[in-house]
Design a protein around this motif. Structure first.
Motif, PDB file in Angstrom:
ATOM      1  N   ASP A 108       9.113  20.395  11.459  1.00 31.61           N
ATOM      2  CA  ASP A 108       8.654  20.748  12.070  1.00 31.61           C
ATOM      3  C   ASP A 108       9.151  20.127  13.533  1.00 31.61           C
ATOM      4  O   ASP A 108      10.565  19.346  13.067  1.00 31.61           O
ATOM      5  CB  ASP A 108       6.682  20.344  12.727  1.00 31.61           C
ATOM      6  CG  ASP A 108       7.045  18.601  12.379  1.00 31.61           C
ATOM      7  OD1 ASP A 108       7.538  17.486  13.055  1.00 31.61           O
ATOM      8  OD2 ASP A 108       5.923  18.289  11.383  1.00 31.61           O
ATOM      9  N   GLY A 148       4.606  19.183  17.955  1.00 33.82           N
ATOM     10  CA  GLY A 148       5.292  18.788  16.252  1.00 33.82           C
ATOM     11  C   GLY A 148       4.564  18.136  15.712  1.00 33.82           C
ATOM     12  O   GLY A 148       4.196  18.071  14.942  1.00 33.82           O
ATOM     13  N   SER A 169       0.857  18.822  15.390  1.00 30.63           N
ATOM     14  CA  SER A 169       0.404  19.954  14.613  1.00 30.63           C
ATOM     15  C   SER A 169       0.967  20.137  12.678  1.00 30.63           C
ATOM     16  O   SER A 169       0.745  20.665  11.792  1.00 30.63           O
ATOM     17  CB  SER A 169       1.152  21.477  14.866  1.00 30.63           C
ATOM     18  OG  SER A 169       2.727  21.275  15.467  1.00 30.63           O
ATOM     19  N   SER A 227       8.559  24.959   6.024  1.00 30.53           N
ATOM     20  CA  SER A 227       9.156  25.087   7.941  1.00 30.53           C
ATOM     21  C   SER A 227       9.282  23.309   8.087  1.00 30.53           C
ATOM     22  O   SER A 227       7.958  22.393   8.139  1.00 30.53           O
ATOM     23  CB  SER A 227       8.585  25.394   8.618  1.00 30.53           C
ATOM     24  OG  SER A 227       9.330  25.184   9.848  1.00 30.53           O
ATOM     25  N   PHE A 257      -0.719  20.042   9.662  1.00 32.45           N
ATOM     26  CA  PHE A 257      -0.472  21.388   8.490  1.00 32.45           C
ATOM     27  C   PHE A 257      -0.307  20.121   6.987  1.00 32.45           C
ATOM     28  O   PHE A 257      -0.955  20.569   6.239  1.00 32.45           O
ATOM     29  CB  PHE A 257       0.334  22.194   8.967  1.00 32.45           C
ATOM     30  CG  PHE A 257       0.223  23.377   9.931  1.00 32.45           C
ATOM     31  CD1 PHE A 257      -1.254  24.388   9.541  1.00 32.45           C
ATOM     32  CD2 PHE A 257       1.011  23.211  11.371  1.00 32.45           C
ATOM     33  CE1 PHE A 257      -1.239  25.227  10.259  1.00 32.45           C
ATOM     34  CE2 PHE A 257       1.116  24.135  11.810  1.00 32.45           C
ATOM     35  CZ  PHE A 257      -0.249  25.168  11.656  1.00 32.45           C
TER      36      PHE A 257
END
Lengths: 104, 150
Positions: free
Chosen positions: B70, B16, B19, B68, B23
């Motif tokens: 993470d 999490g 990434s 969203s 992102f």
């Protein structure tokens, strides 16, 4: 049908008010998309499937509002506002409302 | 068994973190680039209580995005809940969402030929993300809408 968030339509004048026009839709999530989304919840980033789903639903809410305004005899909806609320686990209500008017 | 669970937890946490950070960086880069590109069209939040602008055409534009959290952000916010204070991991999440939604609206309006966007409004809604887990916002939806004039 002219839609604006202003209190009138630029370049035109309001000749008649018809009151409130509203449209709403409640959508539930797709199970497949939900599984994908819960995976995405681990790594972060945009949930494209949800964005599209909510966009479609909002479009539908707007269409219902437009339909209601047309029934009243309006040719524009001014001062439009949107609202979203999650009514239950996995379902969201999308709501659009505005004032139906006739402009010339 | 307990050791395995801890391993999975740590794996998800690290996954999490990396990434999510990746992102977020990529997203911010794209946001900044597009904001520079669309800077010449003004966006204003007023418009309802003053005289209407001179224009031929007006149209509603909506931009929306669902973003969203993470796993790392979620755990970090859960820990933050114990001590209180600023939840910085969520601040950046919502900031990204708002700017992205505004950009989408603006880009759509510019494609139509708008020279100004009036009476812009922003709306945020928390969408219960992970099924069966109601703690914290799994994801947030941000919508931006306004009237493009030309």
């Amino acid at each position: 049908m002219i839609l604006t968030t202003l209190e009138g339509v630029p370049g035109k004048t309001i000749v008649e008010h018809y009151g409130l026009a509203q449209g709403s839709t409640i959508r539930a999530k797709h199970i497949g998309k939900d599984i994908m989304a819960s995976l995405k919840n681990l790594v972060g980033g945009e949930l494209k499937a949800y964005t599209e789903l909510l966009q479609e639903s909002r479009q539908e809410a707007v269409e219902r509002m437009v339909q209601q305004a047309e029934e009243l005899g309006a040719n524009a909806v001014v001062n439009i506002r949107f609202a979203t609320s999650s009514v239950a686990q996995g379902a969201a209500e999308l709501f659009a409302y505005g004032t139906a008017v006739k402009v010339e | 068994m307990d050791g395995l669970e801890i391993l999975i937890f740590l794996f998800l946490l690290i996954l999490g973190y990396f990434s999510g950070t990746y992102f977020e960086k990529r997203h911010y880069k794209s946001i900044r680039e597009r904001e520079r590109k669309t800077l010449h069209v003004p966006m204003v939040t007023f418009g309802a209580k003053q005289s209407l602008p001179e224009a031929q055409d007006a149209q509603l534009f909506v931009g929306s995005v669902v973003i969203s959290v993470d796993y790392f952000k979620m755990i970090s916010a859960t820990l933050r809940n114990l001590v209180g204070g600023r939840v910085m991991v969520y601040e950046s999440l919502l900031d990204r969402g708002r700017r992205e939604a505004l950009l989408r609206m603006k880009e759509e309006a510019m494609a139509w030929g708008a020279n100004q966007i009036m009476n812009v409004r922003l709306e945020t809604a928390a969408i219960g993300g992970r099924s069966g887990n109601n703690s914290g916002p799994g994801s947030v939806e941000v919508i931006a809408y306004g009237t493009g004039i030309r």
